[in-house]
Design a protein around this motif. Structure first.
Motif, PDB file in Angstrom:
ATOM      1  N   GLU A 469       0.836  -1.207   0.000  1.00  0.00           N
ATOM      2  CA  GLU A 469       0.000   0.000   0.000  1.00  0.00           C
ATOM      3  C   GLU A 469       0.867   1.251   0.000  1.00  0.00           C
ATOM      4  N   GLU A 472       2.328   1.572  -3.334  1.00  0.00           N
ATOM      5  CA  GLU A 472       1.275   1.607  -4.355  1.00  0.00           C
ATOM      6  C   GLU A 472       1.476   0.511  -5.403  1.00  0.00           C
ATOM      7  N   GLN A 474      -0.158  -2.030  -6.827  1.00  0.00           N
ATOM      8  CA  GLN A 474      -1.560  -2.434  -6.911  1.00  0.00           C
ATOM      9  C   GLN A 474      -1.735  -3.926  -7.185  1.00  0.00           C
ATOM     10  N   LEU A 507      -9.786  -3.224  -6.921  1.00  0.00           N
ATOM     11  CA  LEU A 507      -8.443  -2.837  -7.359  1.00  0.00           C
ATOM     12  C   LEU A 507      -8.201  -3.254  -8.808  1.00  0.00           C
ATOM     13  N   ASP A 510      -9.935  -0.787 -11.047  1.00  0.00           N
ATOM     14  CA  ASP A 510      -9.164   0.458 -11.130  1.00  0.00           C
ATOM     15  C   ASP A 510      -7.958   0.280 -12.043  1.00  0.00           C
ATOM     16  N   ASN A 511      -7.341  -0.899 -11.936  1.00  0.00           N
ATOM     17  CA  ASN A 511      -6.163  -1.174 -12.772  1.00  0.00           C
ATOM     18  C   ASN A 511      -6.540  -1.190 -14.250  1.00  0.00           C
TER      19      ASN A 511
END
Length: 809
Positions: A469, A472, A474, A507, A510-511
């Motif tokens: 985290e 970052e 991901q 996630l 978002d990726n």
């Protein structure tokens, strides 16, 4: 008035009366002739209109005009035109599967031509009746009609007509399985086409011979025929490459011996011409041939000779290719020392000499791991670790500890694996290398999961989460949340498991947005961004679902995987599907598992990894059987059948399609039945079983007609056209192409189907060319060319070549 005067007057009156009658009769005759001419011209106009409607694919319009024309010609007792129009109507009915009506018209035409003594017309109608019988599966009567036609054409000394009947008879004997007569007929037709200088006819006969020889397993004659066909091109460039083409032709049928002869012949020519690039190419072909046939010594010899030339030419790309071939070859032979030598050469070549002693052994270890030699991989990693320790190179040591940990974990040497991972973690913590620490937490987390130690695994993943985290990272976060979800699922804590899986899913979404949003704006494809946003909004709306419904969100891994597939991003798509599979397995959701196996099967099919695709489909099929999911089973039978067909297992494919067909019948799924009939048609086409192919295609066509499935109908018409081309029934092929074209034009969206339309025009051009209708052939090729040019389609060149040939004829 005396009697004499009266007689004179009566005589004059009688004369005038007779003359008036003659004049009236003469004028009547003229009027009748004018009327007759008008009727004749009207009949011709109707015939022309009928021909126009037929060309446009308007069956009802064509039938109406032909019937009017026929009626007028009959009233005029014009036998020749009655014969002609009856023949045209027969063809019209035949192309619309009204075989009874077609036979009636052909026989009427024949009867009239016989009365007139018009032997050429008789020959053509015998030809039509033979074709009709062949289409209906009556090979015996087809043979009889073609022989009648042949006899008439021979009497007329019409070489074109005779050649065509030899072709028809050859196809009939082919259908009957009489190979000797098939070959004899094709040979006679070939000789005539050669005498006539008909190149298209000669090429067609070459194709027929190749099909016969392949069917009989006579590869030598098949190859020699292929060579003669290719020699017709008379191009200098072909002389240099024809043996490569011929060798590849034999290889495609598994005839290694003949392939080798061709490659050696090509090699001999290039040696005489001092063509070094060509020599390297033939050494490569021979190397691959010997490698695939298990003759590794000769394969090595060929690759080394080719490599020597590539090094002289400083062709780095070819050198790297030969290095890779030799690495694989030595690895298969277990000659690891030589494999290692060429691997290092390839590594040095591709890394432009920057490889150093610090990463040499790590790369070698990875190489041995790739080829499954864990023992040598361990030796290389240990050697690299020894060097790193001597040099006090901490980062190198950490890398080798990780690699060694993987080897020991794979061997189930738990103590050593844990020792390596913890040693590497210790170094990473000492160096405060956050990225390396996170990597070791992940390694240890997976290690403890595999050992069943969920408590320690959870601790490692949570530690890794904090670092990832912060950095970052991901994708690493996604992996950790998924593993934590699996740990909680194993504990039976379904709610907490779902919580972890859903965080990972968000996630991943978002990726996907980060990867493809910029791409959408770059190419100004608004729909891409819209679709992406739609996916996310759809998910976010469901975050508030009650506990029992939240599990449905997991299906969106399929949605996300499909999104990547639509962007040709196969690697992340595979990851999404595998994640979905792992989650559904953990939650014991069998329907979900079947779905993800199917998704993976489709992905591997697109990759041409058919073996893995079949494996996925079979797993999905097994689940569908257990669930009693008939529609799912039918779908898997189709997909497995297609995969088997692409692998060359026609028998296995046929079995799958028949299984699927039975299920579709049980479900009364007409569309599915049509699909299976169509697939069976493709199998029978490969076998050369034209009768079975025609039967199943007609069944598929009948279903799609009932369903008003226009695109399906068009596809079947196209397949039937291909069948008729293959057996030399050009008029029937033309009719099928016109029906296919009619449907695509009626659909209205020509942009969507423009490539199909262009291909149909091209096929019609070829059909007219073979029938000697060169103006119509030119017209069709021009239409095809115009569409392909507008599309910027590479087929433009092929159509232009066909057009050039027609213009020269």
């Amino acid at each position: 008035m005396d009697n004499a005067s009266k007689n004179v007057i009566n005589t004059k009156t009688t004369g005038w009366w007779i003359m008036s009658v003659v004049v009236i009769a003469f004028l009547g005759l003229i009027a009748w002739q004018i009327w007759k001419a008008e009727q004749y011209n009207q009949a011709l106009d109707f015939a022309k209109m009928g021909e126009h409607y037929r060309a446009e694919g308007d069956f009802q319009g064509a039938e109406k005009m032909y019937l009017k024309s026929l009626e007028l010609f009959q009233s005029l007792d014009h036998q020749e035109e009655v014969a002609k129009q009856s023949g045209k109507m027969g063809l019209l009915y035949a192309t619309h599967q009204d075989f009874q009506g077609a036979e009636r018209m052909y026989l009427k035409s024949l009867e009239n031509f016989q009365s007139l003594g018009n032997r050429e017309g008789m020959a053509h109608q015998y030809d039509n009746l033979g074709s009709l019988s062949a289409i209906r599966g009556d090979s015996e009567n087809a043979e009889k009609m073609f022989l009648e036609s042949l006899a008439v054409f021979q009497d007329l000394e019409s070489d074109e007509g005779v050649a065509k009947q030899y072709l028809n008879l050859g196809n009939i004997y082919h259908l009957m399985g009489d190979w000797q007569q098939t070959e004899e007929m094709f040979l006679k037709g070939f000789e005539l086409y050669e005498t006539l200088g008909n190149k298209s006819g000669v090429e067609s006969q070459y194709n027929n011979f190749i099909a016969i020889y392949v069917k009989r397993g006579n590869w030598q004659d098949a190859g020699e025929t292929f060579l003669r066909k290719m020699a017709m091109q008379e191009q200098d460039s072909f002389i240099l490459s024809k043996y490569a083409h011929l060798g590849t032709f034999y290889l495609s049928y598994g005839n290694w011996q003949r392939a080798e002869q061709m490659f050696l012949k090509g090699l001999e020519i290039d040696q005489a011409l001092d063509n070094e690039e060509g020599l390297s190419n033939y050494y490569y072909h021979l190397g691959m041939l010997y490698d695939n046939s298990g003759d590794w010594q000769r394969a090595e010899e060929m690759f080394l000779k080719g490599l020597e030339i590539d090094e002289t030419l400083e062709n780095k790309k070819a050198m790297a290719e030969k290095y890779a071939n030799l690495v694989i070859l030595y690895a298969k032979r277990g000659d690891w020392q030589r494999a290692e030598t060429f691997f290092l050469k390839k590594m040095k070549l591709t890394s432009e000499g920057k490889a150093s002693i610090l990463n040499k052994y790590a790369n070698l270890g990875d190489f041995y791991l790739e080829y499954g030699n864990d023992q040598l991989a361990e030796e290389k990693f240990l050697k690299g670790l020894e060097i790193d320790e001597a040099l006090d190179y901490e980062e190198g040591k950490a890398r080798h500890y990780a690699s060694l940990g993987e080897i020991y974990a794979k061997r189930a040497d738990v103590r050593q694996a844990e020792k390596m991972y913890l040693s590497g973690l210790k170094i990473a913590e000492a160096l405060e290398n956050q990225e390396s620490m996170a990597r070791y937490y992940a390694h240890l987390g997976v290690f403890y999961v595999n050992q069943g130690d969920d408590e320690q695994a959870e601790e490692m993943f949570i530690k890794g989460l904090d670092i990832d985290e912060f950095l970052e990272e991901q994708q690493k976060l996604v992996n950790s949340y998924n593993y934590l979800g699996t740990i909680y699922a194993n504990r039976g804590d379904k709610e907490q498991a779902l919580g972890m899986y859903l965080i990972a899913l968000e996630l991943d979404i978002d990726n996907a947005l980060k990867i493809h949003k910029s791409e959408a704006f770059k190419f100004n494809k608004e729909d891409e961004g819209r679709i992406l946003q739609q996916v996310k909004e759809e998910l976010l709306k469901e975050w508030g679902f009650i506990q029992g419904e939240r599990e449905n969100l997991l299906n969106h891994y399929a949605t996300l995987g499909d999104f990547y597939v639509s962007h040709d991003d196969e690697e992340p798509a595979e990851k999404m599907f595998l994640k979905g599979l792992v989650i559904t397995e953990a939650l014991k959701n069998q329907a979900g598992m079947s779905n993800y196996y199917t998704k993976l099967g489709k992905l591997y099919t697109n990759r041409d990894d058919l073996q893995l695709a079949v494996e996925m489909y079979l797993k999905s099929l097994e689940i569908d059987k257990a669930l009693g999911n008939n529609s799912g089973m039918a779908d898997k039978y189709t997909r497995i059948g297609v995969a088997y067909a692409n692998q060359g297992d026609d028998q296995g494919a046929e079995k799958m399609f028949l299984e699927g067909l039975e299920i579709e019948r049980l479900l009364d799924n007409k569309k599915g039945m049509a699909r299976h009939y169509s697939n069976l048609g493709a199998i029978y086409a490969k076998r050369g079983d034209w009768q079975k192919m025609q039967d199943v295609l007609f069944q598929a066509l009948a279903i799609d007609k009932a369903l008003d499935n226009k695109e399906g109908m068009a596809r079947h018409y196209g397949n039937l056209a291909t069948l008729y081309v293959r057996v030399g029934y050009w008029q029937q092929a033309e009719a099928m192409y016109l029906k296919e074209l009619e449907i695509y034009e009626a659909l209205g969206n020509l942009l969507k189907h423009q490539e199909n339309v262009a291909n149909i025009y091209g096929n019609l051009g070829i059909s007219y060319q073979y029938q000697g209708e060169l103006p119509r052939a030119k017209e069709m090729f021009l239409k095809s060319l115009r569409i392909f040019e507008e599309m910027g389609n590479p087929s433009t060149k092929r159509v232009q070549m066909l057009l050039d040939v027609v213009e020269k004829q």
